[in-house]
Design a protein around this motif. Structure first.
Motif, short mmCIF file in Angstrom:
data_model
loop_
_atom_site.label_atom_id
_atom_site.label_comp_id
_atom_site.label_asym_id
_atom_site.label_seq_id
_atom_site.Cartn_x
_atom_site.Cartn_y
_atom_site.Cartn_z
N ALA A 28 66.38 49.97 70.52
CA ALA A 28 66.90 52.04 70.14
C ALA A 28 67.99 52.54 71.25
O ALA A 28 68.55 53.26 71.20
N ALA A 29 67.29 52.41 72.52
CA ALA A 29 67.65 53.25 73.88
C ALA A 29 69.26 52.44 74.13
O ALA A 29 70.17 53.09 74.27
N CYS A 30 69.29 51.14 73.45
CA CYS A 30 70.66 50.20 74.10
C CYS A 30 71.00 50.78 72.70
O CYS A 30 72.32 50.85 73.93
N ALA A 60 65.86 42.69 65.89
CA ALA A 60 65.60 42.02 67.61
C ALA A 60 66.43 40.64 67.35
O ALA A 60 68.03 40.99 67.95
N VAL A 61 67.09 40.13 66.13
CA VAL A 61 67.37 38.78 66.15
C VAL A 61 68.80 39.41 66.15
O VAL A 61 70.02 39.37 66.56
N LEU A 62 69.17 40.62 64.95
CA LEU A 62 70.56 41.53 64.99
C LEU A 62 71.64 41.60 66.23
O LEU A 62 72.13 42.28 66.27
N TYR A 63 69.95 42.52 66.75
CA TYR A 63 70.68 42.55 68.50
C TYR A 63 70.99 41.49 68.96
O TYR A 63 72.41 41.59 69.35
N MET A 64 71.00 40.51 69.03
CA MET A 64 70.90 39.55 70.18
C MET A 64 72.68 39.31 69.61
O MET A 64 73.47 39.10 70.41
N PHE A 113 37.72 38.72 70.85
CA PHE A 113 38.77 39.96 71.01
C PHE A 113 38.26 41.06 71.15
O PHE A 113 37.05 40.96 70.58
N PRO A 114 39.11 42.17 71.12
CA PRO A 114 38.23 43.43 70.63
C PRO A 114 37.56 43.69 70.65
O PRO A 114 38.01 43.60 69.10
N ALA A 115 36.49 43.85 70.65
CA ALA A 115 35.37 44.62 69.46
C ALA A 115 35.65 45.44 67.76
O ALA A 115 35.67 45.55 67.17
N SER A 116 36.45 46.75 68.35
CA SER A 116 37.42 47.68 67.45
C SER A 116 38.27 47.32 67.14
O SER A 116 38.81 48.29 65.97
N TRP A 117 38.84 46.04 67.26
CA TRP A 117 39.87 45.51 66.40
C TRP A 117 39.99 45.09 65.30
O TRP A 117 40.69 43.64 65.32
N MET A 118 38.34 45.07 64.58
CA MET A 118 37.80 44.04 63.14
C MET A 118 38.25 42.83 63.31
O MET A 118 37.14 42.25 63.70
N ASN A 119 39.66 42.29 63.46
CA ASN A 119 39.24 40.51 63.69
C ASN A 119 40.46 39.68 64.00
O ASN A 119 41.78 40.52 64.17
N ILE A 120 40.77 38.62 64.31
CA ILE A 120 41.68 38.47 64.66
C ILE A 120 43.06 38.21 63.75
O ILE A 120 44.60 38.69 63.81
N CYS A 121 42.88 38.08 62.51
CA CYS A 121 43.58 37.93 61.68
C CYS A 121 44.53 39.30 60.92
O CYS A 121 45.63 39.70 60.86
N GLU A 122 43.24 40.33 60.92
CA GLU A 122 44.05 41.60 60.65
C GLU A 122 44.66 42.47 61.90
O GLU A 122 45.68 43.38 61.71
N LEU A 123 43.88 42.59 63.32
CA LEU A 123 45.35 42.78 64.77
C LEU A 123 46.28 41.87 65.05
O LEU A 123 47.36 42.62 65.67
N SER A 124 46.51 40.75 64.30
CA SER A 124 48.02 39.96 64.43
C SER A 124 48.98 40.50 63.50
O SER A 124 48.63 41.03 62.39
N HIS A 125 50.01 40.61 64.20
CA HIS A 125 51.21 41.40 63.63
C HIS A 125 52.72 40.16 64.29
O HIS A 125 52.29 39.18 64.68
N PHE A 126 53.55 41.49 65.25
CA PHE A 126 55.21 40.02 65.59
C PHE A 126 55.20 41.41 67.03
O PHE A 126 55.34 42.20 67.31
N ILE A 127 55.78 40.44 67.87
CA ILE A 127 56.44 40.62 68.96
C ILE A 127 57.11 41.81 68.88
O ILE A 127 58.09 41.31 68.15
N THR A 128 58.12 42.86 69.62
CA THR A 128 58.87 43.88 69.44
C THR A 128 59.04 44.16 70.39
O THR A 128 59.20 44.07 71.38
N PHE A 129 61.15 44.16 69.89
CA PHE A 129 61.55 44.91 71.31
C PHE A 129 62.40 46.01 70.74
O PHE A 129 63.11 46.76 71.46
N THR A 130 62.11 46.62 69.80
CA THR A 130 62.59 47.95 69.48
C THR A 130 62.67 49.17 69.93
O THR A 130 63.55 49.30 70.35
N PRO A 131 61.89 49.78 70.98
CA PRO A 131 61.89 50.36 71.90
C PRO A 131 63.40 50.44 72.54
O PRO A 131 64.04 51.47 72.82
N VAL A 132 63.57 49.31 73.12
CA VAL A 132 64.11 49.27 74.49
C VAL A 132 65.82 49.08 73.94
O VAL A 132 66.77 48.71 73.92
#
Length: 696
Positions: A383-385, A448-452, A362-381
């Motif tokens: 919001a536009a829709c 994302a689920v509610l939008y779908m 993982f990139p050195a500036s991203w602390m570690n794999i646990c701290e950097l991990s989160h969730f896939i997002t579709f929010t920008p698209v």
């Protein structure tokens, strides 16, 4: 010749046979089978959750798998790493069925698991000095003989089964409780869209932001979701029975959520639950149901809250000394954040990190794999829709609108920050941004689920969107993903190369485009969520597939120390050397000085530091290590090598250790004569040596 009178034929006599007459068959037209009537979801009678055959089957399979895996002693812990960090000559894959144990998950294999075993081996006490001062089981999820166990079902297995099945129960409970409650919550929020709800639940549970934290985050999620679901049922209830059942569930879930006691996650997640509750009632505003039997509903909530208050009253009176110590530690202490420190990686890193990063890469500036991990997002698209739909139709789904506002507020908190007064007023001051990013990511998935679900309902209405608007949305979706790829190349400090991100970028461009109204076909929302589930399947490899606890309980050091402990259970132990040895000794249930202390043990430390000169060093959650320092003056040196650790350097033969009843000593090296001048060797295990003080 006379004519004979015609009349009816005489009836046949008994001796005569009747000649059968041919009968023409009656021709009836074939009856066509009635075609099943497809009723649009919006036209069905209102149901919060429709427990049809598919839903019951999903629940039955989930509960069945939970019980089966529990009875089979299956867990997903990285405890097999003990075969590597403290080898004893046994098989390196002892206790491992498949996968790779992760050393980064020390909170699991070196912290939580030894603490759990220490409790089991001491018959579930409330006070256990190996874990820290006061009563740690009251403020953390470890098994104990206490009424608080009623609201910690993850620990029930330890009281129902042997220790290995109790351990498996705990692991599988978090996973399946999370899966079931997210499934039910999505059913309620999507108006019972089964496949979308099932896929959304799997997406959330398998997300790296959950899996890399050993699924323990599902503990506060499932209880929070039960608060939401039970509240909805009370709001819309027509029968006293429904109110009573859900009133009990509401009170129990509220206690379970509140006493998880990790505000950095609970505060922002609690806001999301409120947003979902308001959005649901706004969308399905039915005065006759909401205000029917209103006094019974108010009484239901009042009784539930009174029960919660009574429970918390007795709990707080008992736990107050423990809570006071924990909240006044130097670390983690009383948090007072103002936000603005950003994501550990970036908002869009999960498009690429799920497939390309692990605990070693993982990139050195991203602390570690646990701290950097989160969730896939579709929010920008999305919001536009949503803006496009509102522009053309002058309406918007209220839950989607409120979620977009919630996500925007948390984004401002994470990237910009709040003034101090606002941070305190919203209670977000207790949530560092690297913790906030987890509830923030969850909200992105829920959106994302509610939008779908929304575009599924909208497709049935055949609402039109102007071509120019569709074109703008297509350009926006493509441009956004190109930006996300560029951001990750630049933000990773050269770790990513542009060509490496090409395929994931194309993949998510396609999914984002499907979310726009430019592409319409039946079931497209299931294509999107199904593709995301497939993309998250590598998360199944994050945690290993393991059986039992043999990497610890069959380890030669564990068995040796445990045997001595059983013969002399009240004696204390001190490990001089490796922190890993201290964790293993903790697991035996031995009352030891070192190890992981969930909270400071002032009673012990006041003997070593009578004037409390180094109070700020050990007044913390910490990994504690003892090392030898013999200067002839009985000196004790205490210092912090890390924020969550401290080392005590002192003479193993110090009178202070005798005062603390430290009778047995483990050295990870061949000790010098000065270190063991007051001791006799009991046994030697390779490079490890165990001694007993002579003055007991």
């Amino acid at each position: 010749m006379s004519k004979k009178r015609k009349g009816p034929n005489p009836a046949p006599t008994a001796g005569q046979a009747t000649k059968p007459q041919p009968v023409n068959p009656i021709q009836t037209p074939p009856v066509a089978k009635p075609k099943p009537v497809v009723v649009a979801e919006e036209d069905r009678p209102f149901e919060i959750i429709r427990f049809d055959k598919r839903v019951k089957l999903f629940l039955a399979i989930s509960v069945g798998l939970f019980l089966l895996l529990t009875l089979a002693k299956i867990n997903y812990s990285s405890i097999a790493i003990w075969n590597q960090v403290l080898p004893d000559g046994s098989d390196a894959k002892r206790g491992l069925i498949s996968g790779t144990p992760r050393q980064i998950r020390m909170d699991d294999w070196a912290g939580a698991t030894p603490m759990l075993l220490s409790q089991v081996n001491n018959d579930f006490p409330l006070q256990n000095q190996s874990l820290g001062g006061e009563k740690p089981p009251l403020v953390t999820s470890i098994p104990t003989h206490h009424y608080i166990t009623l609201i910690r079902p993850e620990n029930w297995g330890f009281h129902l089964f042997d220790v290995e099945r109790g351990y498996a129960w705990r692991w599988n409970f978090f996973i399946f409780a999370g899966l079931i409650t997210w499934f039910l919550a999505f059913l309620a929020l999507t108006r019972n869209q089964f496949w979308l709800s099932a896929a959304g639940a799997v997406w959330l549970v398998l997300s790296p932001g959950v899996a890399w934290w050993s699924f323990v985050n599902l503990g506060w999620m499932y209880s929070g979701l039960l608060i939401l679901i039970s509240s909805l049922y009370i709001f819309y209830a027509r029968s006293v029975r429904t109110m009573a059942i859900n009133g009990i569930l509401f009170g129990w879930a509220l206690l379970a959520f509140a006493l998880f006691l990790y505000p950095p996650y609970q505060v922002p997640f609690g806001y999301m639950l409120i947003v979902l509750l308001i959005g649901f009632v706004w969308r399905y505003y039915q005065p006759e149901r909401l205000f029917g039997n209103v006094w019974a509903k108010l009484i239901t909530f009042a009784v539930a809250l009174a029960g919660v208050g009574l429970f918390l009253y007795f709990y707080y009176n008992e736990a107050k000394p423990t809570i006071d110590i924990l909240s006044n530690t130097a670390y983690p202490g009383r948090r007072s954040e103002s936000g603005g420190t950003g994501f550990v990686a970036n908002w869009f890193s999960e498009y690429f990190s799920g497939w390309m990063l692990d605990d070693q890469h993982f990139p050195a500036s991203w602390m570690n794999i646990c701290e950097l991990s989160h969730f896939i997002t579709f929010t920008p698209v999305i919001a536009a829709c949503a803006a496009a739909f509102f522009y053309t139709e002058k309406k918007i789904d209220p839950t989607i609108l409120l979620l977009l506002v919630y996500i925007l507020v948390l984004y401002i908190w994470i990237e910009i920050g709040f003034p101090e007064f606002l941070a305190k007023a919203t209670l977000l001051n207790v949530s560092p941004t690297r913790r906030t990013q987890v509830p923030f990511g969850i909200a992105n998935v829920v959106l994302a689920v509610l939008y779908m679900a929304y575009i599924h309902r909208r497709a049935q209405q055949n609402a039109a969107i102007p071509g120019v608007v569709k074109t703008i949305l297509v350009v926006w979706a493509i441009g956004f993903m190109i930006y996300a790829a560029w951001l990750n190349v630049s933000d990773s400090g050269g770790y990513y190369k542009a060509h490496q991100l090409f395929l994931p970028t194309v993949f998510f461009i396609a999914l984002n485009l499907l979310l726009t109204p430019a592409f319409t076909f039946k079931g497209k929302e299931l294509v999107v969520v199904g593709a995301v589930v497939l993309y998250t399947l590598p998360s199944l490899k994050i945690n290993p597939f393991a059986i039992g606890l043999s990497p610890i309980t069959d380890h030669v050091l564990y068995k040796t120390v445990n045997e001595i402990r059983k013969q002399d259970p009240k004696a204390r132990w001190a490990v001089f050397g490796s922190q890993y040895i201290t964790y293993m000794v903790t697991a035996t249930g031995a009352n030891q000085l070192s190890g992981m202390k969930y909270m400071p043990d002032f009673k012990t430390m006041r003997v070593l530091d009578p004037k409390a000169k180094r109070d700020s060093v050990y007044n913390r959650f910490a990994h504690v290590v003892y090392s030898s320092y013999v200067d002839g003056r009985d000196s004790v040196i205490i210092f912090n090598p890390y924020q969550d650790a401290y080392t005590v350097a002192m003479d193993p033969c110090s009178p202070k250790l005798k005062q603390l009843n430290a009778k047995y000593f483990v050295f990870d090296h061949v000790p010098q004569p000065a270190e063991i001048r007051c001791m006799t060797q009991i046994t030697k295990l390779g490079t490890l040596e165990i001694y007993k003080r002579n003055d007991f």
